[in-house]
Design a protein around this motif. Structure first.
Motif, PDB file in Angstrom:
ATOM      1  N   LEU A  41      -1.107  11.403 -11.095  1.00 43.28           N
ATOM      2  CA  LEU A  41      -0.572  10.559 -10.092  1.00 43.28           C
ATOM      3  C   LEU A  41      -1.702   9.758  -9.290  1.00 43.28           C
ATOM      4  O   LEU A  41      -1.799   8.513  -8.969  1.00 43.28           O
ATOM      5  CB  LEU A  41       0.124  11.437  -8.826  1.00 43.28           C
ATOM      6  CG  LEU A  41       0.428  10.670  -7.683  1.00 43.28           C
ATOM      7  CD1 LEU A  41       1.720   9.878  -7.704  1.00 43.28           C
ATOM      8  CD2 LEU A  41       0.387  11.768  -6.537  1.00 43.28           C
ATOM      9  N   ARG A  86      -6.026  -3.695   5.309  1.00 39.14           N
ATOM     10  CA  ARG A  86      -4.860  -4.510   5.490  1.00 39.14           C
ATOM     11  C   ARG A  86      -4.770  -4.570   6.789  1.00 39.14           C
ATOM     12  O   ARG A  86      -4.200  -5.616   7.488  1.00 39.14           O
ATOM     13  CB  ARG A  86      -3.878  -4.012   4.623  1.00 39.14           C
ATOM     14  CG  ARG A  86      -2.808  -4.998   4.430  1.00 39.14           C
ATOM     15  CD  ARG A  86      -1.550  -4.767   3.627  1.00 39.14           C
ATOM     16  NE  ARG A  86      -2.026  -4.493   2.338  1.00 39.14           N
ATOM     17  CZ  ARG A  86      -1.629  -3.174   2.003  1.00 39.14           C
ATOM     18  NH1 ARG A  86      -1.139  -2.313   2.914  1.00 39.14           N
ATOM     19  NH2 ARG A  86      -1.868  -2.767   0.702  1.00 39.14           N
ATOM     20  N   VAL A 110      -2.160   5.833  -9.285  1.00 37.27           N
ATOM     21  CA  VAL A 110      -2.215   5.312  -8.110  1.00 37.27           C
ATOM     22  C   VAL A 110      -3.590   4.307  -7.857  1.00 37.27           C
ATOM     23  O   VAL A 110      -3.666   3.035  -7.710  1.00 37.27           O
ATOM     24  CB  VAL A 110      -2.122   6.011  -6.871  1.00 37.27           C
ATOM     25  CG1 VAL A 110      -2.654   5.309  -5.501  1.00 37.27           C
ATOM     26  CG2 VAL A 110      -0.795   6.509  -6.687  1.00 37.27           C
ATOM     27  N   ILE A 141       3.603   5.062  -1.751  1.00 30.33           N
ATOM     28  CA  ILE A 141       2.560   5.924  -1.306  1.00 30.33           C
ATOM     29  C   ILE A 141       1.754   5.680  -0.102  1.00 30.33           C
ATOM     30  O   ILE A 141       1.668   6.516   1.008  1.00 30.33           O
ATOM     31  CB  ILE A 141       1.403   5.750  -2.643  1.00 30.33           C
ATOM     32  CG1 ILE A 141       2.103   6.314  -3.880  1.00 30.33           C
ATOM     33  CG2 ILE A 141       0.086   6.662  -2.219  1.00 30.33           C
ATOM     34  CD1 ILE A 141       2.054   7.994  -3.896  1.00 30.33           C
ATOM     35  N   GLU A 142       1.810   4.507   0.175  1.00 24.08           N
ATOM     36  CA  GLU A 142       1.113   3.871   1.513  1.00 24.08           C
ATOM     37  C   GLU A 142       1.911   4.474   2.852  1.00 24.08           C
ATOM     38  O   GLU A 142       1.581   4.875   3.780  1.00 24.08           O
ATOM     39  CB  GLU A 142       1.053   2.444   1.572  1.00 24.08           C
ATOM     40  CG  GLU A 142      -0.393   2.166   0.654  1.00 24.08           C
ATOM     41  CD  GLU A 142      -0.769   0.547   0.864  1.00 24.08           C
ATOM     42  OE1 GLU A 142      -0.027  -0.154   1.677  1.00 24.08           O
ATOM     43  OE2 GLU A 142      -1.495   0.203   0.188  1.00 24.08           O
ATOM     44  N   PHE A 151       1.532   8.117   3.136  1.00 24.14           N
ATOM     45  CA  PHE A 151       0.370   8.475   3.767  1.00 24.14           C
ATOM     46  C   PHE A 151       0.265   8.120   5.098  1.00 24.14           C
ATOM     47  O   PHE A 151      -0.275   8.604   6.070  1.00 24.14           O
ATOM     48  CB  PHE A 151      -0.820   7.865   2.823  1.00 24.14           C
ATOM     49  CG  PHE A 151      -1.308   8.543   1.458  1.00 24.14           C
ATOM     50  CD1 PHE A 151      -0.148   9.511   0.981  1.00 24.14           C
ATOM     51  CD2 PHE A 151      -2.546   8.379   0.831  1.00 24.14           C
ATOM     52  CE1 PHE A 151      -0.579   9.914  -0.272  1.00 24.14           C
ATOM     53  CE2 PHE A 151      -2.809   8.935  -0.176  1.00 24.14           C
ATOM     54  CZ  PHE A 151      -1.673   9.781  -0.908  1.00 24.14           C
ATOM     55  N   GLY A 152       0.833   6.915   5.348  1.00 21.02           N
ATOM     56  CA  GLY A 152       0.706   6.254   6.496  1.00 21.02           C
ATOM     57  C   GLY A 152       1.588   7.209   7.754  1.00 21.02           C
ATOM     58  O   GLY A 152       1.078   7.240   8.764  1.00 21.02           O
ATOM     59  N   VAL A 184      -7.046   4.931  -0.532  1.00 24.64           N
ATOM     60  CA  VAL A 184      -5.609   4.533   0.062  1.00 24.64           C
ATOM     61  C   VAL A 184      -5.959   4.207   1.519  1.00 24.64           C
ATOM     62  O   VAL A 184      -5.445   3.041   2.068  1.00 24.64           O
ATOM     63  CB  VAL A 184      -4.526   5.394  -0.428  1.00 24.64           C
ATOM     64  CG1 VAL A 184      -3.325   5.226   0.361  1.00 24.64           C
ATOM     65  CG2 VAL A 184      -4.281   5.496  -1.815  1.00 24.64           C
ATOM     66  N   PRO A 200       0.451  -4.796  -2.319  1.00 22.31           N
ATOM     67  CA  PRO A 200       0.893  -3.622  -2.925  1.00 22.31           C
ATOM     68  C   PRO A 200       2.166  -3.831  -3.819  1.00 22.31           C
ATOM     69  O   PRO A 200       2.913  -4.675  -3.358  1.00 22.31           O
ATOM     70  CB  PRO A 200       1.226  -2.588  -1.660  1.00 22.31           C
ATOM     71  CG  PRO A 200       1.521  -3.593  -0.737  1.00 22.31           C
ATOM     72  CD  PRO A 200       0.686  -4.765  -1.080  1.00 22.31           C
ATOM     73  N   ILE A 235      -5.352   0.983   3.425  1.00 19.15           N
ATOM     74  CA  ILE A 235      -4.340   0.501   4.544  1.00 19.15           C
ATOM     75  C   ILE A 235      -5.143   0.091   5.726  1.00 19.15           C
ATOM     76  O   ILE A 235      -4.525  -0.805   6.563  1.00 19.15           O
ATOM     77  CB  ILE A 235      -3.609   1.893   4.940  1.00 19.15           C
ATOM     78  CG1 ILE A 235      -2.745   2.251   3.823  1.00 19.15           C
ATOM     79  CG2 ILE A 235      -3.032   1.693   6.200  1.00 19.15           C
ATOM     80  CD1 ILE A 235      -2.036   3.775   4.050  1.00 19.15           C
ATOM     81  N   GLN A 266       3.062   1.540  -4.992  1.00 23.07           N
ATOM     82  CA  GLN A 266       1.814   1.655  -3.723  1.00 23.07           C
ATOM     83  C   GLN A 266       2.463   1.664  -2.531  1.00 23.07           C
ATOM     84  O   GLN A 266       2.013   2.372  -1.484  1.00 23.07           O
ATOM     85  CB  GLN A 266       0.876   0.603  -4.051  1.00 23.07           C
ATOM     86  CG  GLN A 266      -0.294   0.918  -3.362  1.00 23.07           C
ATOM     87  CD  GLN A 266      -1.167  -0.267  -3.384  1.00 23.07           C
ATOM     88  OE1 GLN A 266      -1.380  -1.206  -4.514  1.00 23.07           O
ATOM     89  NE2 GLN A 266      -1.831  -0.872  -2.373  1.00 23.07           N
TER      90      GLN A 266
END
Lengths: 149, 264
Positions: free
Chosen positions: B55, A44, B59, B74-75, B78-79, A37, B67, A41, B71
């Motif tokens: 999960l 992107r 994902v 989730i991003e 996380f971000g 993931v 996305p 990120i 997604q």
């Protein structure tokens, strides 16, 4: 302390199992979830940055092209002006030349006409004097004949 | 010790006063495997791990450059977590190193607390060793779980300090002989470092256990309606406790990897 430990059911084997559990979860999630993931990120983000960069580049190129185009049009306009001016002056020159040539020729024609006229006059004079002489001779002959008759 | 007696008496008192409310501090054993006890909280922690695995699978299967809604969520999570860690630690390398541990602590604890009122947890009973015990029990109502997580968190903090500063300079934070005052301050810091074993584990255990007991008592005296808002609040507390555990670990890591005072 032992009482406290037994009251809470603390068992080192359970601690170890839970520790291993968590380590496995940490490793699994890191490998299968976080890394992909986060990589996505990052990718992107990189792509968006790339897009912004190329858009700026395109803008710059467009501005450059505009400047260049304007320059070209300006130069062309100036050249065209020069061309027109040159053409005009040349046309003027040519016109003058033609005019002059025409004048010269006209003068030539005039002079020739004058000469011709002089010649015709002289001829006419010469002829008329000859006629007069002939008439005079005829008149004299006539008179002589009358007298002799 | 007075505390032990108090704890035991408290347990007895609750059981005597209201026999219908069963309060057990210790997790109940439901099986044994190769000499290792399997408790109901251990089984629940496996259920939590299974949920997180599902999960992950979900994902991963739908991961794409464009996305979907889930997604995106989730991003975003996380971000946000990653940026928060990076802002706090003021170091991108350390942020990448600590990110998996901190997020896993949060996800593990929060997920466990979110399923604590799922029907079946605490209500399915099994017989083991002549006793009738619940098959599943909310994970963080077992001090073994919270203590194991605490040991991992504290180890991570100390290892981060040693990796960032080197063993001797990190030890110098606690054993400082430059002046009597610094020596005393160092010893106090060392004791506060050790006290994290207690504060981390008992904070999480106490919050969730107290929530369970509260719900049990309320459900006994005012069933059907009153437990509902309390359950909602306990779910909120559960997520907050997950965040608190991860955040405190983050802040202590920040303190551990910082240069010792007076070194510049």
């Amino acid at each position: 302390m032992d009482g406290l430990i037994s009251a809470f059911g603390i068992d080192w084997r359970l601690l170890v199992i839970q520790g291993v559990n968590f380590a496995a979860l940490l490793a699994g999630l890191t490998y299968f979830l976080y890394t992909p993931v986060m990589k996505l990120i990052d990718e992107r983000r990189e792509r968006v940055a790339e897009g912004v960069r190329s858009a700026a580049e395109a803008d710059r190129k467009l501005a450059d092209a505009k400047t260049t185009g304007e320059g070209i049009v300006g130069t062309a306009a100036r050249e065209a002006e020069v061309l027109v001016a040159t053409a005009r002056s040349r046309a003027d020159e040519k016109g003058n030349e033609i005019l002059k040539a025409a004048e010269v020729r006209a003068a030539g024609v005039l002079a020739e006409a004058a000469v011709n006229a002089e010649e015709a006059k002289r001829k006419a004079l010469a002829e008329s004097s000859k006629e007069i002489a002939r008439t005079a001779v005829l008149a004299a002959e006539k008179i002589l004949r009358e007298k002799s008759a | 010790m007075a505390v032990e007696e108090a704890v035991q008496h408290a347990g007895e008192a609750v059981e005597h006063a209201a026999p219908a409310i069963h309060v057990a501090l210790a997790p109940e054993q439901i099986a044994a495997l190769w000499g290792f006890p399997i408790t109901n909280t251990l089984l629940t922690s496996w259920v939590v791990m299974l949920l997180l695995a599902v999960l992950t699978f979900y994902v991963r299967r739908n991961l794409s450059m464009i996305p979907g809604k889930f997604q995106t969520f989730i991003e975003l999570l996380f971000g946000y977590v990653h940026d928060f860690i990076e802002t706090t630690l003021e170091n991108a390398v350390w942020a990448r190193r600590m990110f998996p541990l901190l997020l896993t602590l949060f996800l593990f604890i929060a997920t466990a607390n979110l399923i604590e009122f799922t029907p079946g947890i605490g209500s399915i009973l099994v017989h083991y060793g002549g006793e009738t015990v619940p098959l599943l029990r909310s994970m963080n109502t077992d001090l073994n779980v919270t203590l194991a997580l605490t040991v991992i968190a504290v180890l991570a903090i100390e290892i981060a300090g040693i990796v960032a500063l080197g063993f001797w300079r990190y030890a110098g934070k606690f054993f400082n002989f430059s002046s009597p005052l610094n020596f005393v301050v160092g010893i106090i810091e060392f004791i506060s470092e050790l006290s994290r074993f207690v504060s981390f584990s008992f904070r999480l255990f106490g919050n969730i256990f107290a929530g369970e007991v509260l719900i049990a008592v309320v459900a006994f005296f005012v069933p059907y309606f009153l437990p509902v808002p309390l359950m909602a609040f306990e779910l909120f507390v559960g997520v907050v406790q997950g965040a608190v555990f991860a955040l405190l670990t983050l802040f202590f890591v920040k303190m551990a990897i910082m240069e010792p005072h007076g070194s510049h």
